[in-house]
Write a protein that holds these residues in place. Structure first.
Motif, PDB file in Angstrom:
ATOM      1  N   UNK A 315      40.331   0.294  36.894  1.00 41.49           N
ATOM      2  CA  UNK A 315      40.320  -0.463  35.636  1.00 41.49           C
ATOM      3  C   UNK A 315      40.771  -1.927  35.769  1.00 41.49           C
ATOM      4  N   UNK A 316      41.799  -2.139  36.602  1.00 47.01           N
ATOM      5  CA  UNK A 316      42.260  -3.525  36.791  1.00 47.01           C
ATOM      6  C   UNK A 316      41.157  -4.360  37.438  1.00 47.01           C
ATOM      7  N   UNK A 317      40.410  -3.709  38.342  1.00 46.05           N
ATOM      8  CA  UNK A 317      39.333  -4.431  39.052  1.00 46.05           C
ATOM      9  C   UNK A 317      38.189  -4.742  38.093  1.00 46.05           C
ATOM     10  N   UNK A 318      37.877  -3.784  37.231  1.00 47.68           N
ATOM     11  CA  UNK A 318      36.810  -4.000  36.245  1.00 47.68           C
ATOM     12  C   UNK A 318      37.182  -5.182  35.346  1.00 47.68           C
ATOM     13  N   UNK A 319      38.422  -5.150  34.865  1.00 45.48           N
ATOM     14  CA  UNK A 319      38.851  -6.193  33.921  1.00 45.48           C
ATOM     15  C   UNK A 319      38.767  -7.570  34.564  1.00 45.48           C
ATOM     16  N   UNK A 320      39.273  -7.682  35.782  1.00 39.96           N
ATOM     17  CA  UNK A 320      39.273  -8.988  36.457  1.00 39.96           C
ATOM     18  C   UNK A 320      37.839  -9.457  36.723  1.00 39.96           C
ATOM     19  N   UNK A 321      37.019  -8.544  37.234  1.00 37.95           N
ATOM     20  CA  UNK A 321      35.634  -8.924  37.572  1.00 37.95           C
ATOM     21  C   UNK A 321      34.870  -9.315  36.310  1.00 37.95           C
ATOM     22  N   UNK A 322      35.101  -8.579  35.225  1.00 32.27           N
ATOM     23  CA  UNK A 322      34.431  -8.919  33.961  1.00 32.27           C
ATOM     24  C   UNK A 322      34.855 -10.327  33.518  1.00 32.27           C
ATOM     25  N   UNK A 323      36.168 -10.551  33.471  1.00 34.41           N
ATOM     26  CA  UNK A 323      36.681 -11.843  32.993  1.00 34.41           C
ATOM     27  C   UNK A 323      36.216 -13.001  33.856  1.00 34.41           C
ATOM     28  N   UNK A 324      36.215 -12.789  35.146  1.00 31.73           N
ATOM     29  CA  UNK A 324      35.823 -13.870  36.053  1.00 31.73           C
ATOM     30  C   UNK A 324      34.329 -14.200  35.908  1.00 31.73           C
ATOM     31  N   UNK A 325      33.506 -13.162  35.860  1.00 33.86           N
ATOM     32  CA  UNK A 325      32.062 -13.408  35.759  1.00 33.86           C
ATOM     33  C   UNK A 325      31.669 -13.996  34.402  1.00 33.86           C
ATOM     34  N   UNK A 326      32.241 -13.457  33.346  1.00 30.99           N
ATOM     35  CA  UNK A 326      31.870 -13.993  32.022  1.00 30.99           C
ATOM     36  C   UNK A 326      32.444 -15.412  31.865  1.00 30.99           C
ATOM     37  N   UNK A 327      33.588 -15.645  32.472  1.00 32.54           N
ATOM     38  CA  UNK A 327      34.206 -16.982  32.387  1.00 32.54           C
ATOM     39  C   UNK A 327      33.348 -18.032  33.077  1.00 32.54           C
ATOM     40  N   UNK A 328      32.826 -17.701  34.255  1.00 31.99           N
ATOM     41  CA  UNK A 328      31.976 -18.661  34.972  1.00 31.99           C
ATOM     42  C   UNK A 328      30.670 -18.860  34.193  1.00 31.99           C
ATOM     43  N   UNK A 329      30.111 -17.757  33.670  1.00 28.56           N
ATOM     44  CA  UNK A 329      28.883 -17.875  32.863  1.00 28.56           C
ATOM     45  C   UNK A 329      29.131 -18.793  31.667  1.00 28.56           C
ATOM     46  N   UNK A 330      30.278 -18.610  31.017  1.00 26.38           N
ATOM     47  CA  UNK A 330      30.621 -19.411  29.833  1.00 26.38           C
ATOM     48  C   UNK A 330      30.639 -20.907  30.179  1.00 26.38           C
ATOM     49  N   UNK A 331      31.276 -21.248  31.293  1.00 28.70           N
ATOM     50  CA  UNK A 331      31.386 -22.669  31.659  1.00 28.70           C
ATOM     51  C   UNK A 331      30.036 -23.250  32.085  1.00 28.70           C
ATOM     52  N   UNK A 332      29.214 -22.430  32.782  1.00 31.22           N
ATOM     53  CA  UNK A 332      27.887 -22.915  33.181  1.00 31.22           C
ATOM     54  C   UNK A 332      27.049 -23.231  31.938  1.00 31.22           C
ATOM     55  N   UNK A 333      27.160 -22.359  30.929  1.00 29.44           N
ATOM     56  CA  UNK A 333      26.423 -22.618  29.682  1.00 29.44           C
ATOM     57  C   UNK A 333      26.966 -23.894  29.017  1.00 29.44           C
ATOM     58  N   UNK A 334      28.287 -24.055  29.062  1.00 24.68           N
ATOM     59  CA  UNK A 334      28.897 -25.276  28.525  1.00 24.68           C
ATOM     60  C   UNK A 334      28.289 -26.512  29.188  1.00 24.68           C
ATOM     61  N   UNK A 335      28.118 -26.424  30.487  1.00 24.79           N
ATOM     62  CA  UNK A 335      27.587 -27.568  31.239  1.00 24.79           C
ATOM     63  C   UNK A 335      26.125 -27.829  30.888  1.00 24.79           C
ATOM     64  N   UNK A 336      25.385 -26.761  30.592  1.00 24.93           N
ATOM     65  CA  UNK A 336      23.996 -26.918  30.150  1.00 24.93           C
ATOM     66  C   UNK A 336      23.972 -27.545  28.747  1.00 24.93           C
ATOM     67  N   UNK A 337      24.830 -27.027  27.865  1.00 24.50           N
ATOM     68  CA  UNK A 337      24.848 -27.528  26.486  1.00 24.50           C
ATOM     69  C   UNK A 337      25.156 -29.016  26.433  1.00 24.50           C
ATOM     70  N   UNK A 338      25.963 -29.472  27.389  1.00 26.63           N
ATOM     71  CA  UNK A 338      26.285 -30.887  27.446  1.00 26.63           C
ATOM     72  C   UNK A 338      25.015 -31.722  27.645  1.00 26.63           C
ATOM     73  N   UNK A 339      24.083 -31.212  28.449  1.00 33.80           N
ATOM     74  CA  UNK A 339      22.807 -31.919  28.649  1.00 33.80           C
ATOM     75  C   UNK A 339      21.899 -31.775  27.446  1.00 33.80           C
TER      76      UNK A 339
END
Ligand code: FPP
Ligand code: MG
Length: 443
Positions: A315-339
């Motif tokens: 469970x700890x691994x799931x939580x970390x992997x989920x947060x890390x992957x969704x967090x990077x996706x979130x920032x990449x979208x942020x960078x796209x939205x800026x354009x």
């Protein structure tokens, strides 16, 4: 590219909140993540104001400034949904549940406000909470305080419970709710500092804190929030969680420093070279983790630790992997939205802050692969006359925006995949739905 998610078997009514992430269409049959924990999200916001009370009204005003405006509340949402999706599964759940009913650190909600040190030692005056300070009028004489009351000891039957099923109906422990607040506090503190660094005039539909109060007070306000967040963190009574969240604070600073780092060719090499471009990507993704994903990943992991999940369980691994992957996706979208905001400049919408700040994000780095003339612009941080406009043109002529979006989709898909290690639940479905919304968001 948009990921299409298969509808789930259990359909629930959809309730949409007016946040940018929740406003988009949800796939049929997927629960609205915000609706699932709406009362808690509103409660943690109200209670935050209590945690940030100060005898100095000006300081209190700055510290609360960003909490009084609507925000995405993505970080507390992840923490609470992961709590709901895992509580009951971890081998220490029974102990955590029992502790949550006790008057002790890491225990019931009122206890999480109790100082661990005596008032005349802690001296942290918060008029909105019980006295945690003392007067300085008299000399401090030596005295031995009475021995502290013995903490309740858990019954042995609790420690040996073997039943491991998801708690139904889902609920969230007081420590997990407090963690959600702490994570919002760390995020708000980083925004106060970020708006000083970026010289941003606006935030959350109003003046930014530095614009409203000046740089000095914005920085001090951020530091004050971090102090209060650290106090609240210690009262959760879990050293691993303390370590994780404290490390996020340093990650945030390191991410910000990495973002300022120059993209330059090693001595004696022609610019641009494939190694320089590769290094720029490595630094970009590292920065993206530190600046954005670290708080989501470590916050998520902390949530399931507080729910009694232990090492050796998935469970700890799931939580970390989920947060890390969704967090990077979130920032990449942020960078796209800026354009995309840049594209709207012709329509009178502001945007395009990244190039103005000298930052080469995903779209520019991808465009560099197609247009080598982007290299020198990146190297001099778009500081030359006409650099920003030329960089925008090169990005527009390239597949940079589409490729960054596709990369975000890959991270979001991975976030959804790792959830499959959890039992089916409404909270898990909501976490899945969140990965989709992060990609579809428009602001
Ligand atoms: C927003 O990024 C900023 C962050 C996610 C982190 C900023 C971190 C610091 C300034 C380090 C200080 C840290 C602490 C804990 C006080 P952005 O500028 O890309 O987004 P924006 O458009 O919302 O400003
Ligand atoms: Mg900024």
């Amino acid at each position: 590219m948009i990921i299409v998610l298969l509808p789930r078997s259990s359909c629930r009514p959809l309730i949409s909140l007016a946040s940018s992430i929740s406003a988009h269409n949800t796939s049929p049959c997927r629960p609205d993540p915000f609706a699932l924990v709406a009362p808690q999200l509103s409660q943690i916001r109200t209670d935050l104001v209590r945690l940030l009370g100060s005898a100095h009204p000006g300081l209190e005003e700055i510290a609360n400034y960003y909490f009084l405006r609507p925000s995405k509340q993505l970080r507390p949402l992840i923490i609470m949904l992961l709590a709901q999706a895992t509580n009951g599964l971890g081998k220490n759940w029974s102990l955590k549940k029992w502790t949550s009913e006790q008057a002790r650190p890491g225990g019931r909600a009122e206890s999480l406000n109790e100082p661990l040190s005596r008032a005349n030692i802690l001296n942290d005056w918060n008029p909105k909470m019980e006295a945690q300070t003392s007067s300085y009028d008299s000399l401090l004489s030596l005295s031995l305080p009475s021995t502290p009351t013995q903490l309740p000891v858990p019954p042995t039957s609790i420690c040996s419970t073997t039943e491991r099923t998801l708690i139904s109906p889902a609920f969230i422990l007081p420590t997990q709710l407090r963690l959600a607040q702490i994570v919002e506090m760390v995020h708000a503190a980083s925004l106060l500092h970020d708006d000083v660094i970026d010289e941003s005039p606006l935030r959350r539909g109003g003046l930014s804190a530095p614009e409203a109060f000046g740089n000095k007070f914005a920085v001090l306000g951020g530091n004050f929030i971090l102090g209060r967040a650290s106090i609240a963190l210690s009262r959760l009574g879990d050293p691993e969680v303390t370590q994780l969240i404290a490390s996020v604070m340093s990650n945030l600073v390191e991410g910000e420093i990495l973002q300022m780092q120059d993209v330059e060719s090693p001595d004696g090499q022609e610019f641009p070279s494939s190694q320089v471009a590769k290094k720029a990507w490595t630094v970009y993704l590292q920065k993206t983790y530190m600046k954005t994903a670290s708080l989501m990943a470590k916050g998520a992991r902390s949530s399931v630790i507080l729910g009694g999940c232990a090492d050796g369980e998935i469970y700890k691994e799931v939580a970390y992997a989920y947060g890390r992957n969704i967090g990077i996706a979130f920032q990449l979208v942020d960078d796209v939205l800026d354009y995309e905001a840049v594209e709207d400049t012709q329509l009178g919408k502001p945007g395009g802050a990244d190039l103005q700040l000298g930052l080469a994000t995903g779209p520019a780095l991808y465009a560099w692969e197609e247009h080598p003339e982007m290299g020198p612009l990146i190297e001099r941080k778009f500081s030359g006359a006409g650099d920003v406009e030329l960089a925008r043109t090169l990005v527009r002529k390239s597949a940079g925006v589409e490729r960054t979006r596709a990369l975000a989709v890959a991270y979001a898909t991975q976030a959804r995949e790792v959830l499959q290690a959890l039992p089916e639940s409404e909270a898990r479905a909501a976490l899945e739905s969140l990965t989709e919304r992060v990609i579809k968001r428009k602001s």
